[in-house]
Design a protein around this motif. Structure first.
Motif, PDB file in Angstrom:
ATOM      1  N   VAL A 144       0.870  -1.180   0.000  1.00 19.52           N
ATOM      2  CA  VAL A 144       0.000   0.000   0.000  1.00 19.52           C
ATOM      3  C   VAL A 144       0.906   1.229   0.000  1.00 19.52           C
ATOM      4  N   HIS A 145       0.446   2.330  -0.627  1.00 18.09           N
ATOM      5  CA  HIS A 145       1.281   3.522  -0.791  1.00 18.09           C
ATOM      6  C   HIS A 145       0.488   4.791  -0.538  1.00 18.09           C
ATOM      7  N   ALA A 146       1.199   5.849  -0.210  1.00 18.04           N
ATOM      8  CA  ALA A 146       0.628   7.188  -0.091  1.00 18.04           C
ATOM      9  C   ALA A 146       1.745   8.191  -0.353  1.00 18.04           C
ATOM     10  N   SER A 147       1.397   9.334  -0.899  1.00 15.33           N
ATOM     11  CA  SER A 147       2.361  10.416  -1.114  1.00 15.33           C
ATOM     12  C   SER A 147       1.968  11.593  -0.245  1.00 15.33           C
ATOM     13  N   LEU A 148       2.969  12.287   0.281  1.00 14.34           N
ATOM     14  CA  LEU A 148       2.698  13.369   1.218  1.00 14.34           C
ATOM     15  C   LEU A 148       3.770  14.439   1.067  1.00 14.34           C
ATOM     16  N   ASN A 149       3.356  15.696   1.009  1.00 15.88           N
ATOM     17  CA  ASN A 149       4.305  16.809   0.987  1.00 15.88           C
ATOM     18  C   ASN A 149       4.791  17.077   2.400  1.00 15.88           C
ATOM     19  N   LEU A 150       6.102  17.100   2.579  1.00 16.03           N
ATOM     20  CA  LEU A 150       6.711  17.423   3.863  1.00 16.03           C
ATOM     21  C   LEU A 150       7.690  18.565   3.658  1.00 16.03           C
ATOM     22  N   ALA A 151       7.668  19.518   4.560  1.00 12.04           N
ATOM     23  CA  ALA A 151       8.574  20.666   4.455  1.00 12.04           C
ATOM     24  C   ALA A 151      10.011  20.214   4.664  1.00 12.04           C
ATOM     25  N   ALA A 152      10.905  20.779   3.891  1.00 13.35           N
ATOM     26  CA  ALA A 152      12.326  20.458   4.024  1.00 13.35           C
ATOM     27  C   ALA A 152      12.838  20.900   5.389  1.00 13.35           C
ATOM     28  N   ARG A 153      13.761  20.122   5.932  1.00  8.86           N
ATOM     29  CA  ARG A 153      14.410  20.418   7.206  1.00  8.86           C
ATOM     30  C   ARG A 153      13.428  20.590   8.350  1.00  8.86           C
ATOM     31  N   SER A 154      12.362  19.833   8.343  1.00 11.78           N
ATOM     32  CA  SER A 154      11.374  19.900   9.416  1.00 11.78           C
ATOM     33  C   SER A 154      11.259  18.539  10.092  1.00 11.78           C
ATOM     34  N   ARG A 155      10.783  18.546  11.319  1.00 10.55           N
ATOM     35  CA  ARG A 155      10.615  17.310  12.083  1.00 10.55           C
ATOM     36  C   ARG A 155       9.175  16.843  11.973  1.00 10.55           C
ATOM     37  N   HIS A 156       9.002  15.520  11.939  1.00  6.96           N
ATOM     38  CA  HIS A 156       7.668  14.944  11.829  1.00  6.96           C
ATOM     39  C   HIS A 156       7.559  13.736  12.733  1.00  6.96           C
ATOM     40  N   ARG A 157       6.366  13.540  13.287  1.00  2.87           N
ATOM     41  CA  ARG A 157       6.089  12.364  14.113  1.00  2.87           C
ATOM     42  C   ARG A 157       5.553  11.253  13.217  1.00  2.87           C
ATOM     43  N   ILE A 158       6.132  10.066  13.343  1.00  3.01           N
ATOM     44  CA  ILE A 158       5.687   8.905  12.575  1.00  3.01           C
ATOM     45  C   ILE A 158       5.243   7.838  13.563  1.00  3.01           C
ATOM     46  N   LYS A 159       4.030   7.344  13.353  1.00  2.00           N
ATOM     47  CA  LYS A 159       3.488   6.279  14.202  1.00  2.00           C
ATOM     48  C   LYS A 159       2.977   5.164  13.304  1.00  2.00           C
ATOM     49  N   LEU A 160       3.357   3.936  13.607  1.00  2.24           N
ATOM     50  CA  LEU A 160       2.934   2.789  12.825  1.00  2.24           C
ATOM     51  C   LEU A 160       2.307   1.757  13.755  1.00  2.24           C
ATOM     52  N   GLU A 161       1.115   1.291  13.434  1.00  2.00           N
ATOM     53  CA  GLU A 161       0.457   0.213  14.176  1.00  2.00           C
ATOM     54  C   GLU A 161       0.361  -1.000  13.269  1.00  2.00           C
ATOM     55  N   TYR A 162       0.435  -2.166  13.875  1.00  2.00           N
ATOM     56  CA  TYR A 162       0.463  -3.406  13.107  1.00  2.00           C
ATOM     57  C   TYR A 162      -0.291  -4.487  13.872  1.00  2.00           C
ATOM     58  N   PHE A 163      -1.021  -5.358  13.158  1.00  4.32           N
ATOM     59  CA  PHE A 163      -1.592  -6.532  13.814  1.00  4.32           C
ATOM     60  C   PHE A 163      -1.382  -7.764  12.952  1.00  4.32           C
ATOM     61  N   GLN A 164      -1.272  -8.897  13.605  1.00  6.62           N
ATOM     62  CA  GLN A 164      -1.079 -10.189  12.953  1.00  6.62           C
ATOM     63  C   GLN A 164      -2.240 -11.090  13.339  1.00  6.62           C
ATOM     64  N   GLU A 165      -2.955 -11.618  12.338  1.00  5.33           N
ATOM     65  CA  GLU A 165      -4.114 -12.460  12.620  1.00  5.33           C
ATOM     66  C   GLU A 165      -3.828 -13.938  12.400  1.00  5.33           C
ATOM     67  N   ARG A 166      -3.160 -14.285  11.318  1.00  7.88           N
ATOM     68  CA  ARG A 166      -2.941 -15.694  10.989  1.00  7.88           C
ATOM     69  C   ARG A 166      -1.460 -15.979  10.790  1.00  7.88           C
ATOM     70  N   GLU A 167      -1.179 -17.121  10.183  1.00  7.13           N
ATOM     71  CA  GLU A 167       0.201 -17.551   9.934  1.00  7.13           C
ATOM     72  C   GLU A 167       0.982 -16.515   9.130  1.00  7.13           C
ATOM     73  N   GLY A 168       2.290 -16.556   9.327  1.00 10.74           N
ATOM     74  CA  GLY A 168       3.161 -15.642   8.587  1.00 10.74           C
ATOM     75  C   GLY A 168       2.970 -14.213   9.051  1.00 10.74           C
ATOM     76  N   SER A 169       4.055 -13.476   9.098  1.00  9.49           N
ATOM     77  CA  SER A 169       3.937 -12.074   9.492  1.00  9.49           C
ATOM     78  C   SER A 169       4.934 -11.240   8.702  1.00  9.49           C
ATOM     79  N   LEU A 170       4.502 -10.033   8.372  1.00 13.55           N
ATOM     80  CA  LEU A 170       5.349  -9.120   7.622  1.00 13.55           C
ATOM     81  C   LEU A 170       4.876  -7.701   7.889  1.00 13.55           C
ATOM     82  N   ALA A 171       5.801  -6.830   8.239  1.00 13.23           N
ATOM     83  CA  ALA A 171       5.503  -5.413   8.415  1.00 13.23           C
ATOM     84  C   ALA A 171       6.729  -4.638   7.944  1.00 13.23           C
ATOM     85  N   ARG A 172       6.602  -3.960   6.832  1.00 12.52           N
ATOM     86  CA  ARG A 172       7.728  -3.233   6.243  1.00 12.52           C
ATOM     87  C   ARG A 172       7.272  -1.815   5.906  1.00 12.52           C
TER      88      ARG A 172
END
Length: 79
Positions: free
Chosen positions: A33-61
Protein backbone atom coordinates in the motif's frame (compact mmCIF):
# COMPACT_ATOMS: atom_id res chain seq x y z
CA UNK A 1 6.79 15.00 -2.04
CA UNK A 2 7.74 11.85 -0.14
CA UNK A 3 6.20 8.57 -1.22
CA UNK A 4 5.51 6.20 1.69
CA UNK A 5 5.01 2.51 1.17
CA UNK A 6 4.10 -0.40 3.37
CA UNK A 7 4.02 -4.11 2.76
CA UNK A 8 1.84 -5.78 5.32
CA UNK A 9 0.48 -9.16 6.38
CA UNK A 10 -2.10 -8.61 7.99
CA UNK A 11 -3.02 -5.04 9.00
CA UNK A 12 -1.15 -1.76 9.39
CA UNK A 13 -1.87 1.94 9.90
CA UNK A 14 0.56 4.83 9.36
CA UNK A 15 0.19 8.27 10.91
CA UNK A 16 2.42 11.23 10.13
CA UNK A 17 2.08 14.22 12.44
CA UNK A 18 -1.03 12.60 13.99
CA UNK A 19 -2.83 12.42 10.61
CA UNK A 20 -3.80 8.97 9.33
CA UNK A 21 -1.97 8.58 6.01
CA UNK A 22 -2.41 4.85 5.28
CA UNK A 23 -5.24 2.74 6.69
CA UNK A 24 -4.72 -0.91 5.71
CA UNK A 25 -6.40 -2.49 8.76
CA UNK A 26 -7.57 -5.70 7.06
CA UNK A 27 -6.60 -9.34 7.49
CA UNK A 28 -5.09 -10.22 4.10
CA UNK A 29 -1.83 -11.67 2.78
CA UNK A 30 1.29 -9.58 2.10
CA UNK A 31 0.18 -6.67 -0.03
CA UNK A 32 1.76 -3.29 -0.76
CA UNK A 33 0.00 0.00 0.00
CA UNK A 34 1.28 3.52 -0.79
CA UNK A 35 0.63 7.19 -0.09
CA UNK A 36 2.36 10.42 -1.11
CA UNK A 37 2.70 13.37 1.22
CA UNK A 38 4.30 16.81 0.99
CA UNK A 39 6.71 17.42 3.86
CA UNK A 40 8.57 20.67 4.46
CA UNK A 41 12.33 20.46 4.02
CA UNK A 42 14.41 20.42 7.21
CA UNK A 43 11.37 19.90 9.42
CA UNK A 44 10.61 17.31 12.08
CA UNK A 45 7.67 14.94 11.83
CA UNK A 46 6.09 12.36 14.11
CA UNK A 47 5.69 8.90 12.57
CA UNK A 48 3.49 6.28 14.20
CA UNK A 49 2.93 2.79 12.83
CA UNK A 50 0.46 0.21 14.18
CA UNK A 51 0.46 -3.41 13.11
CA UNK A 52 -1.59 -6.53 13.81
CA UNK A 53 -1.08 -10.19 12.95
CA UNK A 54 -4.11 -12.46 12.62
CA UNK A 55 -2.94 -15.69 10.99
CA UNK A 56 0.20 -17.55 9.93
CA UNK A 57 3.16 -15.64 8.59
CA UNK A 58 3.94 -12.07 9.49
CA UNK A 59 5.35 -9.12 7.62
CA UNK A 60 5.50 -5.41 8.41
CA UNK A 61 7.73 -3.23 6.24
CA UNK A 62 7.78 0.57 6.02
CA UNK A 63 9.74 2.39 3.31
CA UNK A 64 9.90 5.83 1.77
CA UNK A 65 11.15 7.31 -1.46
CA UNK A 66 12.54 10.83 -1.74
CA UNK A 67 11.99 13.07 -4.75
CA UNK A 68 14.88 13.15 -7.27
CA UNK A 69 16.10 16.57 -6.09
CA UNK A 70 16.66 15.34 -2.50
CA UNK A 71 19.39 12.89 -1.66
CA UNK A 72 19.25 12.60 2.13
CA UNK A 73 16.74 12.17 4.89
CA UNK A 74 17.72 12.72 8.52
CA UNK A 75 16.24 10.04 10.79
CA UNK A 76 15.99 9.82 14.56
CA UNK A 77 13.88 7.49 16.63
CA UNK A 78 12.27 7.64 20.05
CA UNK A 79 10.65 4.52 21.46
Amino acid sequence: MVRWGQTVDDGMRLWIDDALVIDAWKATGGRPVHASLNLAARSRHRIKLEYFQEREGSLARLAWELPPDRTTLAWTSEA
